[in-house]
Design a protein around this motif. Structure first.
Motif, mmCIF file in Angstrom:
data_model
loop_
_atom_site.group_PDB
_atom_site.id
_atom_site.type_symbol
_atom_site.label_atom_id
_atom_site.label_comp_id
_atom_site.label_asym_id
_atom_site.label_seq_id
_atom_site.Cartn_x
_atom_site.Cartn_y
_atom_site.Cartn_z
ATOM 1 N N ALA A 105 23.649 71.342 80.896
ATOM 2 C CA ALA A 105 24.134 70.989 82.228
ATOM 3 C C ALA A 105 25.608 70.614 82.139
ATOM 4 O O ALA A 105 26.019 69.922 81.198
ATOM 5 N N ALA A 106 26.378 71.087 83.103
ATOM 6 C CA ALA A 106 27.785 70.713 83.241
ATOM 7 C C ALA A 106 28.580 70.927 81.957
ATOM 8 O O ALA A 106 29.400 70.096 81.573
ATOM 9 N N GLY A 107 28.313 72.045 81.266
ATOM 10 C CA GLY A 107 29.066 72.359 80.064
ATOM 11 C C GLY A 107 28.658 71.582 78.830
ATOM 12 O O GLY A 107 29.370 71.604 77.820
ATOM 13 N N LYS A 108 27.497 70.934 78.886
ATOM 14 C CA LYS A 108 27.019 70.151 77.762
ATOM 15 C C LYS A 108 25.590 70.535 77.420
ATOM 16 O O LYS A 108 24.833 71.000 78.279
ATOM 17 N N VAL A 109 25.216 70.335 76.161
ATOM 18 C CA VAL A 109 23.860 70.589 75.684
ATOM 19 C C VAL A 109 23.284 69.273 75.187
ATOM 20 O O VAL A 109 23.903 68.593 74.359
ATOM 21 N N TYR A 110 22.100 68.929 75.686
ATOM 22 C CA TYR A 110 21.416 67.712 75.276
ATOM 23 C C TYR A 110 20.151 68.095 74.515
ATOM 24 O O TYR A 110 19.352 68.904 75.004
ATOM 25 N N VAL A 111 19.970 67.511 73.340
ATOM 26 C CA VAL A 111 18.790 67.821 72.548
ATOM 27 C C VAL A 111 18.392 66.590 71.749
ATOM 28 O O VAL A 111 19.240 65.873 71.212
ATOM 29 N N GLY A 112 17.094 66.310 71.712
ATOM 30 C CA GLY A 112 16.584 65.156 70.985
ATOM 31 C C GLY A 112 16.010 65.557 69.646
ATOM 32 O O GLY A 112 15.593 66.703 69.447
ATOM 33 N N GLY A 113 15.977 64.610 68.713
ATOM 34 C CA GLY A 113 15.498 64.909 67.374
ATOM 35 C C GLY A 113 14.493 63.892 66.853
ATOM 36 O O GLY A 113 14.343 62.792 67.402
ATOM 37 N N ALA A 114 13.835 64.270 65.766
ATOM 38 C CA ALA A 114 12.898 63.371 65.105
ATOM 39 C C ALA A 114 13.623 62.309 64.282
ATOM 40 O O ALA A 114 12.982 61.469 63.663
ATOM 41 N N ASP A 115 14.941 62.342 64.266
ATOM 42 C CA ASP A 115 15.724 61.276 63.634
ATOM 43 C C ASP A 115 16.043 60.159 64.620
ATOM 44 O O ASP A 115 16.837 59.273 64.330
ATOM 45 N N ARG A 116 15.433 60.220 65.822
ATOM 46 C CA ARG A 116 15.545 59.192 66.860
ATOM 47 C C ARG A 116 16.873 59.234 67.615
ATOM 48 O O ARG A 116 17.222 58.276 68.293
ATOM 49 N N TYR A 117 17.581 60.334 67.514
ATOM 50 C CA TYR A 117 18.844 60.467 68.237
ATOM 51 C C TYR A 117 18.717 61.480 69.362
ATOM 52 O O TYR A 117 18.019 62.494 69.221
ATOM 53 N N LEU A 118 19.427 61.211 70.454
ATOM 54 C CA LEU A 118 19.708 62.222 71.459
ATOM 55 C C LEU A 118 21.132 62.670 71.227
ATOM 56 O O LEU A 118 22.063 61.849 71.173
ATOM 57 N N TYR A 119 21.322 63.985 71.077
ATOM 58 C CA TYR A 119 22.631 64.556 70.811
ATOM 59 C C TYR A 119 23.191 65.190 72.081
ATOM 60 O O TYR A 119 22.459 65.844 72.831
ATOM 61 N N CYS A 120 24.491 65.001 72.300
ATOM 62 C CA CYS A 120 25.210 65.677 73.369
ATOM 63 C C CYS A 120 26.279 66.541 72.722
ATOM 64 O O CYS A 120 27.186 66.022 72.051
ATOM 65 N N LEU A 121 26.168 67.863 72.898
ATOM 66 C CA LEU A 121 27.080 68.825 72.290
ATOM 67 C C LEU A 121 27.846 69.570 73.367
ATOM 68 O O LEU A 121 27.346 69.763 74.492
ATOM 69 N N ASP A 122 29.045 70.013 73.030
ATOM 70 C CA ASP A 122 29.802 70.868 73.935
ATOM 71 C C ASP A 122 29.138 72.239 73.992
ATOM 72 O O ASP A 122 28.883 72.857 72.953
ATOM 73 N N GLU A 123 28.847 72.725 75.187
ATOM 74 C CA GLU A 123 28.110 73.983 75.316
ATOM 75 C C GLU A 123 28.896 75.177 74.807
ATOM 76 O O GLU A 123 28.324 76.149 74.312
ATOM 77 N N GLY A 124 30.220 75.125 74.882
ATOM 78 C CA GLY A 124 31.031 76.260 74.468
ATOM 79 C C GLY A 124 31.319 76.312 72.985
ATOM 80 O O GLY A 124 31.435 77.405 72.407
ATOM 81 N N THR A 125 31.421 75.142 72.340
ATOM 82 C CA THR A 125 31.853 75.088 70.938
ATOM 83 C C THR A 125 30.832 74.480 69.989
ATOM 84 O O THR A 125 30.942 74.666 68.769
ATOM 85 N N GLY A 126 29.865 73.728 70.515
ATOM 86 C CA GLY A 126 28.919 73.023 69.660
ATOM 87 C C GLY A 126 29.456 71.722 69.101
ATOM 88 O O GLY A 126 28.779 71.043 68.316
ATOM 89 N N ARG A 127 30.660 71.337 69.500
ATOM 90 C CA ARG A 127 31.235 70.084 69.002
ATOM 91 C C ARG A 127 30.428 68.897 69.504
ATOM 92 O O ARG A 127 30.011 68.856 70.652
ATOM 93 N N LEU A 128 30.208 67.910 68.618
ATOM 94 C CA LEU A 128 29.479 66.707 69.001
ATOM 95 C C LEU A 128 30.335 65.855 69.926
ATOM 96 O O LEU A 128 31.440 65.459 69.579
ATOM 97 N N ARG A 129 29.821 65.588 71.117
ATOM 98 C CA ARG A 129 30.494 64.671 72.037
ATOM 99 C C ARG A 129 30.039 63.238 71.775
ATOM 100 O O ARG A 129 30.839 62.324 71.730
ATOM 101 N N TRP A 130 28.720 63.052 71.632
ATOM 102 C CA TRP A 130 28.190 61.751 71.263
ATOM 103 C C TRP A 130 26.741 61.911 70.817
ATOM 104 O O TRP A 130 26.123 62.953 71.044
ATOM 105 N N LYS A 131 26.218 60.893 70.144
ATOM 106 C CA LYS A 131 24.795 60.805 69.858
ATOM 107 C C LYS A 131 24.368 59.374 70.103
ATOM 108 O O LYS A 131 25.134 58.429 69.877
#
Length: 230
Positions: A105-131
């Motif tokens: 959504a809005a140029g970002k990718v949100y995905v959760g993991g079994a490491d207990r983090y929610l990751y927010c990545l840039d949709e165009g580059t895959g760069r980590l915005r925050w976790k």
């Protein structure tokens, strides 16, 4: 009437269909793009570094998925070429499925993991915005409503986050159930739908997290050998 069949191996998630193709993620770590029509069945295939246990997400340009090697992949939807990948450097050996299905959504990718983090990545580059660290594994696909991101964890909690660009801020956390939340979240500005593993469906207020209503998905249940109406 069966039009065609192709053995690709074991599948843990759902297939995704778009542009006359079906996209299939397999436990062998191969993602297939299959033509729905014509004599050539396999349009392309891509081998990830681990099992892909989940449902790929289709955007207009890409196919997004996470694999059990701790990596999120974005492939060109037409050609299958790798657009970018993001490796978490985390692992959880007990997890049969490391990542949730992503949400974009809005140029970002949100995905959760079994490491207990929610990751927010840039949709165009895959760069980590925050976790953002949560209380348990994330198996459910997050949902974005307006400027807020909602995520469920296996401990039965749902958390609302405000995306601040380079970090996330907790708006509220609601303990919905004592049972695991495995199903993907869904909702709109009027209600956040949460399906729990004890087969109840809840509607939460997106603003406060308060339970607006709950409904049993079973008419009755067996408890200690006796039938109990739900």
């Amino acid at each position: 009437l069966t039009l065609w069949a192709l053995r690709v191996g074991d599948i843990s998630g759902d297939v995704a269909i778009g542009d006359d193709r079906v996209f299939v993620a397999t436990d062998l770590g191969v993602l297939y793009s299959l033509n729905l029509a014509g004599p050539e069945r396999i349009a392309w295939q891509y081998r990830a570094g681990g099992a892909i246990r989940g449902t790929p997400l289709l955007t207009p340009a890409a196919v997004l998925f996470g694999a059990n090697d701790g990596t999120v992949y974005a492939l060109d939807r037409a050609t299958g070429r790798l657009a970018w990948s993001y490796r978490t450097n985390s692992s959880e050996e007990r997890a049969n499925q490391f990542f949730s299905t992503p949400e974009a959504a809005a140029g970002k990718v949100y995905v959760g993991g079994a490491d207990r983090y929610l990751y927010c990545l840039d949709e165009g580059t895959g760069r980590l915005r925050w976790k953002h660290r949560l209380g348990d594994w994330v198996r459910s696909k997050p949902v974005v409503i307006g400027s807020k991101v909602y995520v469920a964890t296996l401990d039965g909690n749902v958390t609302a986050l405000a995306d601040a660009g380079s970090s996330a801020r907790v708006l509220w956390t609601r303990g919905v159930t004592g049972h695991q939340i495995l199903a993907d979240l869904a909702g709109s500005a009027t209600g956040l739908l949460v399906s729990t593993s004890d087969l109840f469906l809840y509607s939460l207020s997106p603003t406060s997290g308060e339970v607006q209503w709950q409904h049993s998905l079973l008419e009755a249940a067996q408890i200690d050998g006796e039938t109990s109406q739900r």
